[in-house]
Each structure stands twice: as C-alpha cells, then as structure tokens.
Design an enzyme around this catalytic site. Structure first.
Site, PDB file in Angstrom:
ATOM      1  N   GLU A 130       0.854  -1.189   0.000  1.00 13.89           N
ATOM      2  CA  GLU A 130       0.000   0.000   0.000  1.00 13.89           C
ATOM      3  C   GLU A 130       0.892   1.242   0.000  1.00 13.89           C
ATOM      4  OE1 GLU A 130      -3.460   0.460  -0.123  1.00 13.89           O
ATOM      5  OE2 GLU A 130      -2.485   2.382  -0.444  1.00 13.89           O
ATOM      6  N   ALA A 183      -0.755   7.704   1.901  1.00 21.67           N
ATOM      7  CA  ALA A 183      -0.152   8.478   2.990  1.00 21.67           C
ATOM      8  C   ALA A 183      -1.248   8.923   3.957  1.00 21.67           C
ATOM      9  CB  ALA A 183       0.581   9.695   2.418  1.00 21.67           C
ATOM     10  N   LYS A 217       8.360  -1.456  -2.048  1.00 23.86           N
ATOM     11  CA  LYS A 217       7.678  -0.735  -0.954  1.00 23.86           C
ATOM     12  C   LYS A 217       8.716  -0.103  -0.013  1.00 23.86           C
ATOM     13  CE  LYS A 217       4.891   0.754   2.097  1.00 23.86           C
ATOM     14  NZ  LYS A 217       3.987   1.867   1.904  1.00 23.86           N
ATOM     15  N   LEU A 218       9.698  -0.907   0.371  1.00 23.46           N
ATOM     16  CA  LEU A 218      10.729  -0.371   1.268  1.00 23.46           C
ATOM     17  C   LEU A 218      11.509   0.751   0.591  1.00 23.46           C
ATOM     18  CD1 LEU A 218      12.320  -3.554   2.931  1.00 23.46           C
ATOM     19  CD2 LEU A 218      10.385  -2.178   3.697  1.00 23.46           C
ATOM     20  N   ARG A 263      14.411  16.590 -13.547  1.00 29.25           N
ATOM     21  CA  ARG A 263      15.023  15.323 -13.138  1.00 29.25           C
ATOM     22  C   ARG A 263      14.998  15.159 -11.631  1.00 29.25           C
ATOM     23  NH1 ARG A 263      20.702  16.274 -15.730  1.00 29.25           N
ATOM     24  NH2 ARG A 263      20.212  18.231 -14.664  1.00 29.25           N
ATOM     25  N   LYS A 320      10.780  19.711   1.447  1.00 29.89           N
ATOM     26  CA  LYS A 320      10.486  20.701   2.489  1.00 29.89           C
ATOM     27  C   LYS A 320      11.358  20.390   3.708  1.00 29.89           C
ATOM     28  CE  LYS A 320       8.448  24.155   4.263  1.00 29.89           C
ATOM     29  NZ  LYS A 320       8.986  25.440   3.845  1.00 29.89           N
ATOM     30  N   GLY A 334      12.318  17.028  10.282  1.00 30.80           N
ATOM     31  CA  GLY A 334      12.574  15.633   9.917  1.00 30.80           C
ATOM     32  C   GLY A 334      11.309  14.814   9.793  1.00 30.80           C
ATOM     33  N   PHE A 335      11.467  13.626   9.230  1.00 30.23           N
ATOM     34  CA  PHE A 335      10.282  12.782   9.006  1.00 30.23           C
ATOM     35  C   PHE A 335       9.895  12.040  10.270  1.00 30.23           C
ATOM     36  CE2 PHE A 335      14.029  10.419   7.451  1.00 30.23           C
ATOM     37  CZ  PHE A 335      13.981   9.273   8.217  1.00 30.23           C
ATOM     38  N   CYS A 366       5.752   4.609   9.648  1.00 36.01           N
ATOM     39  CA  CYS A 366       6.157   3.754   8.517  1.00 36.01           C
ATOM     40  C   CYS A 366       7.525   4.068   7.931  1.00 36.01           C
ATOM     41  CB  CYS A 366       5.097   3.847   7.427  1.00 36.01           C
ATOM     42  SG  CYS A 366       3.525   3.171   7.991  1.00 36.01           S
ATOM     43  N   PHE A 381       2.385  13.639  13.714  1.00 32.89           N
ATOM     44  CA  PHE A 381       3.651  13.546  12.976  1.00 32.89           C
ATOM     45  C   PHE A 381       3.618  14.344  11.687  1.00 32.89           C
ATOM     46  CE2 PHE A 381       3.469  10.808   9.175  1.00 32.89           C
ATOM     47  CZ  PHE A 381       2.207  10.246   9.276  1.00 32.89           C
TER      48      PHE A 381
HETATM   49  N1  NAI Z   1      -0.636   3.949   8.063  1.00 32.32           N
HETATM   50  C1  NAI Z   1      -0.438   4.109   6.763  1.00 32.32           C
HETATM   51  O1  NAI Z   1      -0.717   5.165   6.206  1.00 32.32           O
HETATM   52  C2  NAI Z   1       0.146   2.994   5.933  1.00 32.32           C
HETATM   53  C3  NAI Z   1       0.607   1.825   6.503  1.00 32.32           C
HETATM   54  N2  NAI Z   1       1.205   0.877   5.712  1.00 32.32           N
HETATM   55  C4  NAI Z   1       1.712  -0.360   6.267  1.00 32.32           C
HETATM   56  O2  NAI Z   1       0.594  -1.143   6.723  1.00 32.32           O
HETATM   57  C5  NAI Z   1       0.981  -1.846   7.914  1.00 32.32           C
HETATM   58  C6  NAI Z   1       0.002  -1.504   9.027  1.00 32.32           C
HETATM   59  O3  NAI Z   1       0.056  -0.098   9.259  1.00 32.32           O
HETATM   60  P1  NAI Z   1      -1.018   0.613  10.186  1.00 32.32           P
HETATM   61  O4  NAI Z   1      -2.377   0.125   9.825  1.00 32.32           O
HETATM   62  O5  NAI Z   1      -0.753   2.084  10.151  1.00 32.32           O
HETATM   63  O6  NAI Z   1      -0.559   0.081  11.600  1.00 32.32           O
HETATM   64  P2  NAI Z   1      -1.429  -0.193  12.874  1.00 32.32           P
HETATM   65  O7  NAI Z   1      -0.458  -0.312  13.993  1.00 32.32           O
HETATM   66  O8  NAI Z   1      -2.559   0.776  12.986  1.00 32.32           O
HETATM   67  O9  NAI Z   1      -2.078  -1.599  12.583  1.00 32.32           O
HETATM   68  C7  NAI Z   1      -1.333  -2.767  12.646  1.00 32.32           C
HETATM   69  C8  NAI Z   1      -2.275  -3.869  13.133  1.00 32.32           C
HETATM   70  O10 NAI Z   1      -1.566  -5.103  13.101  1.00 32.32           O
HETATM   71  C9  NAI Z   1      -1.817  -5.788  14.311  1.00 32.32           C
HETATM   72  N3  NAI Z   1      -0.668  -6.660  14.564  1.00 32.32           N
HETATM   73  C10 NAI Z   1       0.574  -6.289  14.913  1.00 32.32           C
HETATM   74  N4  NAI Z   1       1.365  -7.362  15.061  1.00 32.32           N
HETATM   75  C11 NAI Z   1       0.593  -8.434  14.774  1.00 32.32           C
HETATM   76  C12 NAI Z   1       0.818  -9.836  14.755  1.00 32.32           C
HETATM   77  N5  NAI Z   1       2.020 -10.340  15.053  1.00 32.32           N
HETATM   78  N6  NAI Z   1      -0.191 -10.640  14.390  1.00 32.32           N
HETATM   79  C13 NAI Z   1      -1.403 -10.132  14.093  1.00 32.32           C
HETATM   80  N7  NAI Z   1      -1.693  -8.821  14.095  1.00 32.32           N
HETATM   81  C14 NAI Z   1      -0.701  -7.995  14.446  1.00 32.32           C
HETATM   82  C15 NAI Z   1      -1.953  -4.709  15.363  1.00 32.32           C
HETATM   83  O11 NAI Z   1      -2.694  -5.168  16.482  1.00 32.32           O
HETATM   84  C16 NAI Z   1      -2.735  -3.642  14.573  1.00 32.32           C
HETATM   85  O12 NAI Z   1      -4.126  -3.832  14.644  1.00 32.32           O
HETATM   86  C17 NAI Z   1       2.431  -1.415   8.218  1.00 32.32           C
HETATM   87  O13 NAI Z   1       3.337  -2.373   7.725  1.00 32.32           O
HETATM   88  C18 NAI Z   1       2.581  -0.117   7.477  1.00 32.32           C
HETATM   89  O14 NAI Z   1       3.912   0.129   7.120  1.00 32.32           O
HETATM   90  C19 NAI Z   1       1.315   1.035   4.376  1.00 32.32           C
HETATM   91  C20 NAI Z   1       0.852   2.163   3.770  1.00 32.32           C
HETATM   92  C21 NAI Z   1       0.221   3.217   4.494  1.00 32.32           C
HETATM   93  O1  UGA Z   2       4.221   3.317   4.096  1.00 38.69           O
HETATM   94  C1  UGA Z   2       3.483   4.185   4.515  1.00 38.69           C
HETATM   95  O2  UGA Z   2       2.789   4.067   5.510  1.00 38.69           O
HETATM   96  C2  UGA Z   2       3.394   5.514   3.833  1.00 38.69           C
HETATM   97  O3  UGA Z   2       4.505   6.325   4.304  1.00 38.69           O
HETATM   98  C3  UGA Z   2       4.522   7.645   3.773  1.00 38.69           C
HETATM   99  O4  UGA Z   2       3.356   8.335   4.133  1.00 38.69           O
HETATM  100  P1  UGA Z   2       3.186   9.044   5.572  1.00 38.69           P
HETATM  101  O5  UGA Z   2       4.172   8.490   6.538  1.00 38.69           O
HETATM  102  O6  UGA Z   2       1.743   8.943   5.897  1.00 38.69           O
HETATM  103  O7  UGA Z   2       3.497  10.587   5.374  1.00 38.69           O
HETATM  104  P2  UGA Z   2       4.425  11.448   4.404  1.00 38.69           P
HETATM  105  O8  UGA Z   2       3.584  12.427   3.693  1.00 38.69           O
HETATM  106  O9  UGA Z   2       5.300  10.595   3.578  1.00 38.69           O
HETATM  107  O10 UGA Z   2       5.307  12.257   5.458  1.00 38.69           O
HETATM  108  C4  UGA Z   2       6.236  11.572   6.277  1.00 38.69           C
HETATM  109  C5  UGA Z   2       6.987  12.553   7.135  1.00 38.69           C
HETATM  110  O11 UGA Z   2       7.891  13.312   6.343  1.00 38.69           O
HETATM  111  C6  UGA Z   2       7.736  14.693   6.626  1.00 38.69           C
HETATM  112  N1  UGA Z   2       8.055  15.457   5.403  1.00 38.69           N
HETATM  113  C7  UGA Z   2       7.411  15.186   4.233  1.00 38.69           C
HETATM  114  C8  UGA Z   2       7.725  15.878   3.091  1.00 38.69           C
HETATM  115  C9  UGA Z   2       8.729  16.855   3.122  1.00 38.69           C
HETATM  116  O12 UGA Z   2       9.066  17.519   2.105  1.00 38.69           O
HETATM  117  N2  UGA Z   2       9.365  17.105   4.305  1.00 38.69           N
HETATM  118  C10 UGA Z   2       9.052  16.417   5.443  1.00 38.69           C
HETATM  119  O13 UGA Z   2       9.678  16.670   6.501  1.00 38.69           O
HETATM  120  C11 UGA Z   2       6.291  14.840   7.077  1.00 38.69           C
HETATM  121  O14 UGA Z   2       6.107  15.992   7.843  1.00 38.69           O
HETATM  122  C12 UGA Z   2       6.115  13.561   7.876  1.00 38.69           C
HETATM  123  O15 UGA Z   2       6.618  13.703   9.192  1.00 38.69           O
HETATM  124  C13 UGA Z   2       4.575   7.592   2.239  1.00 38.69           C
HETATM  125  O16 UGA Z   2       4.484   8.923   1.718  1.00 38.69           O
HETATM  126  C14 UGA Z   2       3.428   6.753   1.684  1.00 38.69           C
HETATM  127  O17 UGA Z   2       3.547   6.627   0.265  1.00 38.69           O
HETATM  128  C15 UGA Z   2       3.490   5.362   2.329  1.00 38.69           C
HETATM  129  O18 UGA Z   2       2.425   4.552   1.869  1.00 38.69           O
END
Ligand code: NAI
Ligand code: UGA
Length: 257
Positions: free
Chosen positions: A17, A20, A76-77, A116, A123, A127-128, A132, A194
């Site tokens: 996924e 953001a 993804k990573l 490019r 921005k 820091g980030f 994730c 964040f």
């Molecule tokens: N939050 C976001 O915007 C995005 C998140 N992701 C990825 O999706 C994954 C989940 O992210 P979120 O939903 O934000 O995290 P979250 O912490 O809200 O949800 C993770 C869920 O997994 C469960 N969990 C953790 N360890 C487990 C285990 N060993 N067995 C079964 N369930 C377990 C937790 O209880 C929780 O409900 C992460 O790998 C993240 O990097 C990817 C894109 C966007």
């Molecule tokens: O794997 C994930 O969960 C997601 O992680 C990020 O999304 P997210 O962490 O929600 O937020 P970002 O918009 O990427 O911002 C990350 C951090 O960087 C900071 N940032 C962003 C942009 C910038 O120019 N400067 C900066 O400091 C933001 O303030 C924030 O703290 C990626 O943008 C998504 O594509 C990805 O799916």
C-alpha cells in the site's frame, strides 16, 4: 485456511500500500501505481490477474504493475527509503544554509524546478516522523546487513541518523534563541501529530523535541493540536494545557507539525 480447506491451492500475492496518512482516500482512488507481486508459477500469475481485475474497476490498467514478489516487497521499502533520503538530504543542506546565509526554501525551489529532481519532498523541517518511513528504512538496513551488504546498510542508516541529528539541531537552536536557557519560561507547541491533517502521533518528531526541551526545565509547556484528542496526547506526555491556554503568555511558540 490450510486446515479447513486442505485441498485448496493457496497462492500468496504481494500488494503493498502506498497511501499516505491524511490523504488515504485520494491516494486509494487515484494511485500513481498499484503493485502486484506474484510467484512466477502460472497459478501465481492467475492470482495476480484476478487481483488486477479488481483494481481495474477504478485504476487504469497501465498503472497496475505486475512484478515478482521480491520486487514488489522491496519496492515498498525503497519507495519510503527514497522519500526519507530526500528529506534527510534537504535537511542536511538546511544546516549549510544556516551557516552561509542561503535560504533553504529558495534552494529547494531552485533544484526542484529541475524536472530530473522534481519539487516534491524537499520541504526542510524537523525531519520525518510517522510509523512507517523510519521502520521501512530500518528494514532496508536490516535486509542489506543480513545479506552481508554492510556498506549499503550503513548508507541507508545515515538517512535515519541525519533525521535524528536534525531534531537535535532544532532543539538546540530553540534553546539558543531563548538566551540559552528555558528555566522559568513557558513554551507553546502547536502541532503534536507527525504531520498536518492527521491525528497520528506515532514517531512524531514533536515528541522527541518536547522530551529534549523538557530536560531544560521550562516553567511550563503548553501543547495543542486541533486534530489530536487531549486524552491521547496526555498518554504520550505528562504536561498538557488546553487550546485556550496554549497561546497565552508564552515566551516562545514552536510550530512543529
Ligand atoms: N498507516 C499508513 O498510512 C500505511 C501503513 N502501511 C503499512 O501497513 C501496515 C500496518 O500499518 P497501520 O495500519 O498504520 O498500523 P497499525 O499499527 O494501525 O495496525 C497494525 C495492526 O496489526 C496488528 N498486529 C501487529 N502485530 C501483529 C501480529 N504479530 N499478528 C497479528 N496482528 C498484528 C496490530 O494489532 C494492529 O491492529 C504497516 O506495515 C505499514 O507500514 C502502508 C501504507 C500506508
Ligand atoms: O508506508 C506508509 O505508511 C506511507 O509512508 C509515507 O506516508 P506518511 O508516513 O503517511 O506521510 P508522508 O507524507 O510521507 O510524510 C512523512 C513525514 O515526512 C515529513 N516530510 C514530508 C515531506 C517533506 O518535504 N518534508 C518532510 O519533513 C512529514 O512531515 C512527515 O513527518 C509515504 O508517503 C506513503 O507513500 C506510504 O504509503
């Protein structure tokens, strides 16, 4: 599944996924790409095709990319690592700007106008954060090191270290700007999440900065974020004043989201 349907042939797909926080629905409806990784086996391809058909209901076929599972998982990573790298790169340049008189926003605009390079994720700031990006960079570091690619791992570890350095630098600068002491002073923090437009405080840079600044023993720290529930904020930090208090009589206001 394997127990309840022992005769079923199961295929695993990788479908990372890329949405953001704060723009989840928009990102879901209009993704830059959808990535589907499958095994090279014909059944793997068939499973990937079935998943692609679901996405094709709203995503143009050209944006649905089929890869092998490793490519998909690694992409993804790497996507998050490259975003992090840009942020750490521009933040490292901000330190040079502060020493030389260059303006980091002008530098970012100047380099970002090169097609490019592009103008996104340039921005400079504190820091980030978020749950994730750092996790994925560190996963990349772990992968590289476990493959014996220590130099590669070290390269990406520096991205995270620069991020931490930037927060420390910011905290030190706040103290310096307030006559090198926070004792007896009130500081207001605007923003806890964040990033803007989310209530997510996981790995928020502000929490790190707050912890560092509290060690300097200010009289009071007022914290406000319109998106974050006070109970959640309280759980994370001990000191909290409500919105009304947040802007009154502070020696310093720090916008940190
Ligand atoms: N939050 C976001 O915007 C995005 C998140 N992701 C990825 O999706 C994954 C989940 O992210 P979120 O939903 O934000 O995290 P979250 O912490 O809200 O949800 C993770 C869920 O997994 C469960 N969990 C953790 N360890 C487990 C285990 N060993 N067995 C079964 N369930 C377990 C937790 O209880 C929780 O409900 C992460 O790998 C993240 O990097 C990817 C894109 C966007
Ligand atoms: O794997 C994930 O969960 C997601 O992680 C990020 O999304 P997210 O962490 O929600 O937020 P970002 O918009 O990427 O911002 C990350 C951090 O960087 C900071 N940032 C962003 C942009 C910038 O120019 N400067 C900066 O400091 C933001 O303030 C924030 O703290 C990626 O943008 C998504 O594509 C990805 O799916």
């Amino acid at each position: 599944m394997a127990i309840s349907r022992p005769t079923a042939i199961l295929r695993s797909l990788s479908n990372p996924e890329f949405l953001a926080a704060g723009t989840a629905v928009q990102d879901l409806m209009h993704p830059d790409r959808v990535l589907i990784g499958s095994s090279p086996h014909p059944r793997g391809h068939r499973a990937a095709g079935l998943l692609a058909d679901i996405y094709a209901a709203w995503v143009p076929r050209a944006r649905i990319l089929a890869t092998n599972v490793w490519s998909s998982e690694l992409s993804k990573l790497v996507a998050n690592a490259m975003l992090a790298q840009r942020i750490s790169s521009i933040n490292s340049i901000s330190a040079i700007c502060e020493e030389t008189g260059a303006d980091i926003d002008e530098v970012a605009a100047a380099i970002g106008s090169d097609a490019r390079i592009g103008d996104k994720f340039l921005k400079a700031g504190i820091g980030f954060g978020g749950s994730c990006i750092k996790k994925d960079v560190l996963s990349l570091v772990y992968l590289a090191v476990s493959l014996g690619l220590h130099d590669v791992g070290e390269y990406w570890r520096q991205v995270v270290m620069m991020n931490e350095h930037q927060r420390g630098r910011f905290s030190r600068r706040v103290v310096r700007c307030l006559d090198s002491t926070l004792v007896g002073k009130k500081i207001t923090f605007l923003g806890v999440a964040f990033k803007a437009n989310t209530s997510d405080m996981r790995e928020s840079p502000m929490l790190d900065i707050l912890k560092t600044l509290l060690e300097e023993q200010p009289r009071e720290a007022a914290i406000f974020d319109p998106r974050c529930h006070p109970a959640v904020v309280r759980r994370e930090i001990e000191t909290f004043l409500d919105a009304q208090d947040a802007d009154s009589a502070a020696e310093s206001t720090i916008a940190v989201t």
